[in-house]
Design a protein around this motif. Sequence first.
Motif, PDB file in Angstrom:
ATOM      1  N   LEU A 171       9.006   2.892 -10.459  1.00 27.64           N
ATOM      2  CA  LEU A 171       8.257   1.953 -11.308  1.00 27.64           C
ATOM      3  C   LEU A 171       7.162   2.675 -12.085  1.00 27.64           C
ATOM      4  O   LEU A 171       6.913   2.373 -13.257  1.00 27.64           O
ATOM      5  N   GLY A 172       6.518   3.642 -11.442  1.00 20.60           N
ATOM      6  CA  GLY A 172       5.458   4.381 -12.112  1.00 20.60           C
ATOM      7  C   GLY A 172       5.965   5.241 -13.248  1.00 20.60           C
ATOM      8  O   GLY A 172       5.232   5.519 -14.211  1.00 20.60           O
ATOM      9  N   THR A 173       7.206   5.675 -13.158  1.00 20.84           N
ATOM     10  CA  THR A 173       7.789   6.524 -14.202  1.00 20.84           C
ATOM     11  C   THR A 173       8.159   5.725 -15.442  1.00 20.84           C
ATOM     12  O   THR A 173       8.024   6.213 -16.567  1.00 20.84           O
ATOM     13  N   HIS A 174       8.618   4.485 -15.242  1.00 25.81           N
ATOM     14  CA  HIS A 174       9.197   3.733 -16.357  1.00 25.81           C
ATOM     15  C   HIS A 174       8.351   2.562 -16.843  1.00 25.81           C
ATOM     16  O   HIS A 174       8.701   1.937 -17.856  1.00 25.81           O
ATOM     17  N   LEU A 175       7.270   2.234 -16.150  1.00 24.83           N
ATOM     18  CA  LEU A 175       6.438   1.112 -16.573  1.00 24.83           C
ATOM     19  C   LEU A 175       5.081   1.606 -17.041  1.00 24.83           C
ATOM     20  O   LEU A 175       4.523   2.548 -16.486  1.00 24.83           O
ATOM     21  N   GLU A 176       4.557   0.962 -18.079  1.00 26.26           N
ATOM     22  CA  GLU A 176       3.210   1.280 -18.538  1.00 26.26           C
ATOM     23  C   GLU A 176       2.187   0.706 -17.564  1.00 26.26           C
ATOM     24  O   GLU A 176       2.272  -0.455 -17.168  1.00 26.26           O
ATOM     25  N   ALA A 177       1.206   1.494 -17.173  1.00 28.75           N
ATOM     26  CA  ALA A 177       0.109   1.060 -16.293  1.00 28.75           C
ATOM     27  C   ALA A 177       0.621   0.237 -15.116  1.00 28.75           C
ATOM     28  O   ALA A 177       0.296  -0.939 -14.971  1.00 28.75           O
ATOM     29  N   PRO A 178       1.466   0.827 -14.258  1.00 26.87           N
ATOM     30  CA  PRO A 178       2.035   0.049 -13.157  1.00 26.87           C
ATOM     31  C   PRO A 178       0.985  -0.297 -12.099  1.00 26.87           C
ATOM     32  O   PRO A 178       0.029   0.439 -11.886  1.00 26.87           O
ATOM     33  N   ASP A 179       1.162  -1.449 -11.488  1.00 23.53           N
ATOM     34  CA  ASP A 179       0.408  -1.783 -10.296  1.00 23.53           C
ATOM     35  C   ASP A 179       1.365  -2.475  -9.333  1.00 23.53           C
ATOM     36  O   ASP A 179       2.423  -2.986  -9.747  1.00 23.53           O
ATOM     37  N   ALA A 180       1.019  -2.493  -8.054  1.00 21.87           N
ATOM     38  CA  ALA A 180       1.970  -2.925  -7.036  1.00 21.87           C
ATOM     39  C   ALA A 180       2.453  -4.355  -7.275  1.00 21.87           C
ATOM     40  O   ALA A 180       3.657  -4.629  -7.324  1.00 21.87           O
ATOM     41  N   VAL A 188       0.834  -1.201   0.000  1.00 27.91           N
ATOM     42  CA  VAL A 188       0.000   0.000   0.000  1.00 27.91           C
ATOM     43  C   VAL A 188       0.870   1.253   0.000  1.00 27.91           C
ATOM     44  O   VAL A 188       0.546   2.253  -0.636  1.00 27.91           O
ATOM     45  N   THR A 189       1.973   1.203   0.715  1.00 24.27           N
ATOM     46  CA  THR A 189       2.894   2.338   0.755  1.00 24.27           C
ATOM     47  C   THR A 189       3.478   2.602  -0.624  1.00 24.27           C
ATOM     48  O   THR A 189       3.598   3.752  -1.061  1.00 24.27           O
ATOM     49  N   MET A 190       3.835   1.543  -1.323  1.00 23.00           N
ATOM     50  CA  MET A 190       4.407   1.707  -2.659  1.00 23.00           C
ATOM     51  C   MET A 190       3.391   2.305  -3.627  1.00 23.00           C
ATOM     52  O   MET A 190       3.746   3.103  -4.501  1.00 23.00           O
ATOM     53  N   VAL A 191       2.123   1.939  -3.468  1.00 26.66           N
ATOM     54  CA  VAL A 191       1.076   2.489  -4.322  1.00 26.66           C
ATOM     55  C   VAL A 191       1.049   4.009  -4.237  1.00 26.66           C
ATOM     56  O   VAL A 191       0.805   4.700  -5.233  1.00 26.66           O
ATOM     57  N   SER A 192       1.313   4.549  -3.047  1.00 26.92           N
ATOM     58  CA  SER A 192       1.334   6.003  -2.880  1.00 26.92           C
ATOM     59  C   SER A 192       2.354   6.654  -3.806  1.00 26.92           C
ATOM     60  O   SER A 192       2.134   7.756  -4.322  1.00 26.92           O
ATOM     61  N   GLY A 193       3.480   5.977  -4.010  1.00 30.15           N
ATOM     62  CA  GLY A 193       4.519   6.534  -4.874  1.00 30.15           C
ATOM     63  C   GLY A 193       4.134   6.582  -6.333  1.00 30.15           C
ATOM     64  O   GLY A 193       4.677   7.397  -7.093  1.00 30.15           O
ATOM     65  N   PHE A 194       3.217   5.726  -6.763  1.00 27.00           N
ATOM     66  CA  PHE A 194       2.762   5.751  -8.165  1.00 27.00           C
ATOM     67  C   PHE A 194       2.142   7.094  -8.532  1.00 27.00           C
ATOM     68  O   PHE A 194       2.071   7.458  -9.717  1.00 27.00           O
ATOM     69  N   LEU A 195       1.673   7.821  -7.515  1.00 27.89           N
ATOM     70  CA  LEU A 195       0.986   9.085  -7.773  1.00 27.89           C
ATOM     71  C   LEU A 195       1.904  10.119  -8.421  1.00 27.89           C
ATOM     72  O   LEU A 195       1.461  10.922  -9.247  1.00 27.89           O
ATOM     73  N   GLY A 196       3.189  10.107  -8.055  1.00 29.94           N
ATOM     74  CA  GLY A 196       4.116  11.132  -8.546  1.00 29.94           C
ATOM     75  C   GLY A 196       4.097  11.313 -10.047  1.00 29.94           C
ATOM     76  O   GLY A 196       3.859  12.415 -10.558  1.00 29.94           O
ATOM     77  N   GLY A 227      -7.428   4.965  -7.783  1.00 29.01           N
ATOM     78  CA  GLY A 227      -8.070   6.266  -7.696  1.00 29.01           C
ATOM     79  C   GLY A 227      -8.763   6.457  -6.372  1.00 29.01           C
ATOM     80  O   GLY A 227      -8.714   7.539  -5.772  1.00 29.01           O
ATOM     81  N   SER A 228      -9.417   5.410  -5.878  1.00 28.38           N
ATOM     82  CA  SER A 228     -10.061   5.475  -4.570  1.00 28.38           C
ATOM     83  C   SER A 228      -9.025   5.677  -3.470  1.00 28.38           C
ATOM     84  O   SER A 228      -9.259   6.404  -2.506  1.00 28.38           O
ATOM     85  N   PHE A 229      -7.872   5.027  -3.631  1.00 26.82           N
ATOM     86  CA  PHE A 229      -6.839   5.111  -2.597  1.00 26.82           C
ATOM     87  C   PHE A 229      -6.294   6.527  -2.462  1.00 26.82           C
ATOM     88  O   PHE A 229      -6.100   7.018  -1.350  1.00 26.82           O
TER      89      PHE A 229
END
Length: 497
Positions: free
Chosen positions: A264-273, A50-58, A356-358
Amino acid sequence: MGEGTLSATNEGRQRGVIETRSIDHVPASERHGKPWHQGPFWFTGNFVLVTMVSGFLGPTVGLSLGYACLAIVLGVGFGTFFMAFHANQGPTMGLPQMIQSRAQFGSRGAIVPFTATVFVYVGFIVFDLVLATQALQTVLPGGRWFWYPFLMLVAVVLAVIGHDLLHWVQRWLTPILLVFFGVFTVYAVAHVGSAPEAVESGWTLTGFLIMFSVAAGYQISYSVYVSDYSRYLPTDTPARGVITWTYLGAGASAVWLMCLGALLGTHLEAPDAVGSLVTVGNDLFSGFGTLLVLISVPALLTICAVNSYGAMLTSASAVDGFTPVQPGVRARVTGIGIIAVLSVIIALALPSDYLGSFNNFVLLMLYFLIPWTAVNLADFYLVRRGHYAITEMYNPNGMYGRWAWRGLTAYVVGLLAMIPFMSLSFYVGPAARALDGVDIAFIVGLVVGGGLYVLLTRGLDLTEEAARIEESNRELNGLVSRGLAVPAATDHLGSEL
């Protein structure tokens, strides 16, 4: 509650496998543990997907990896400050985190922040269940109708056994997570970090402040947990030690995983945890990514247990403000069971687009908890300086009252003052629109909530309260002489702030 809450029977004083205490005071004879235990507890507690998911937002808000990580470091550093300073309240008073809020809000008025707190606990349980299930489904069959109840049952067992088991599990998971995620992070930085960016990114002030707010809000949300897991520490525990270890443990894992999520969010397409860990980890060698997500499941289950435990304490505290709750194993099992059922129902109803909910969830946590943490810390460190009458926390007709207008006023005004500055996917306040979507609501809530509380308490008669504290200590000592309880240390703030 009377003596039933504050006292311990001979059976209750025995430290067995299952924790016997719930919302009652922890006497000095049962205190144990060391300040450094807070470090691994909160490191592993925050080292979840869950913590890593927060980083995807950047990247999604237009930030480059460097700017996203800078916002994360500053946001985590800011939010963890408030979280860590709650840790000293545990050894000082020996009370669950939210029971102590009765001094600021009253035995019934405390239900206002309690409601937001339970929302936080259940919300995190839901997201943890979703991610743990996704991790297990990489190698095992079964849908969410099987895995959600099963995983919740495991978390319930951990929460029922209680405080000491949760600390033990978190402590032993820490080196395992360090080794496996350390290897993964080095590989990800070296290989994924050199790949082309999947999204266009750079710098935006709005994006930077959104990432900062989410990182800060994520950490501040842990403020409602902290003294639940430090309340068994000895009464002479130095404040500097328990605060520092809490800060380092919670802050280090949050920065690590959020920045990893941003990478991961910067370099991967449609990343998920789960998918990102499997894809990148298996590139290192076959099966490593799958192993990594499976290793993350125990950490998700223990934090589910931590959330269930805390939600039980908060819910029982709220109910006790209106009708007496007899503390003990039965109350703990009942409360944890209700929270578990509610969490599974919500998880099953959660839409597939949980990311999005998160993000909205984390921001809402920030909004509702900021004025609470401001009032609570202002009271503890600036107004009463750690001096409380413990017995009065459990006396609805006592000096703290049922509805404490000062705390409630500061909380409500602080929350209302934030509304124009809020920026969510479904609502943007007028002040936030004027600032081009920049969200500074948390600053407003801290200043208004904490500042107003300090102003409202300037006329508080602390001399009279000091006399009541002495009387409270004598009451506790009187229970000791009758074999019902042991002395409480209510006057220790910690000399090493």
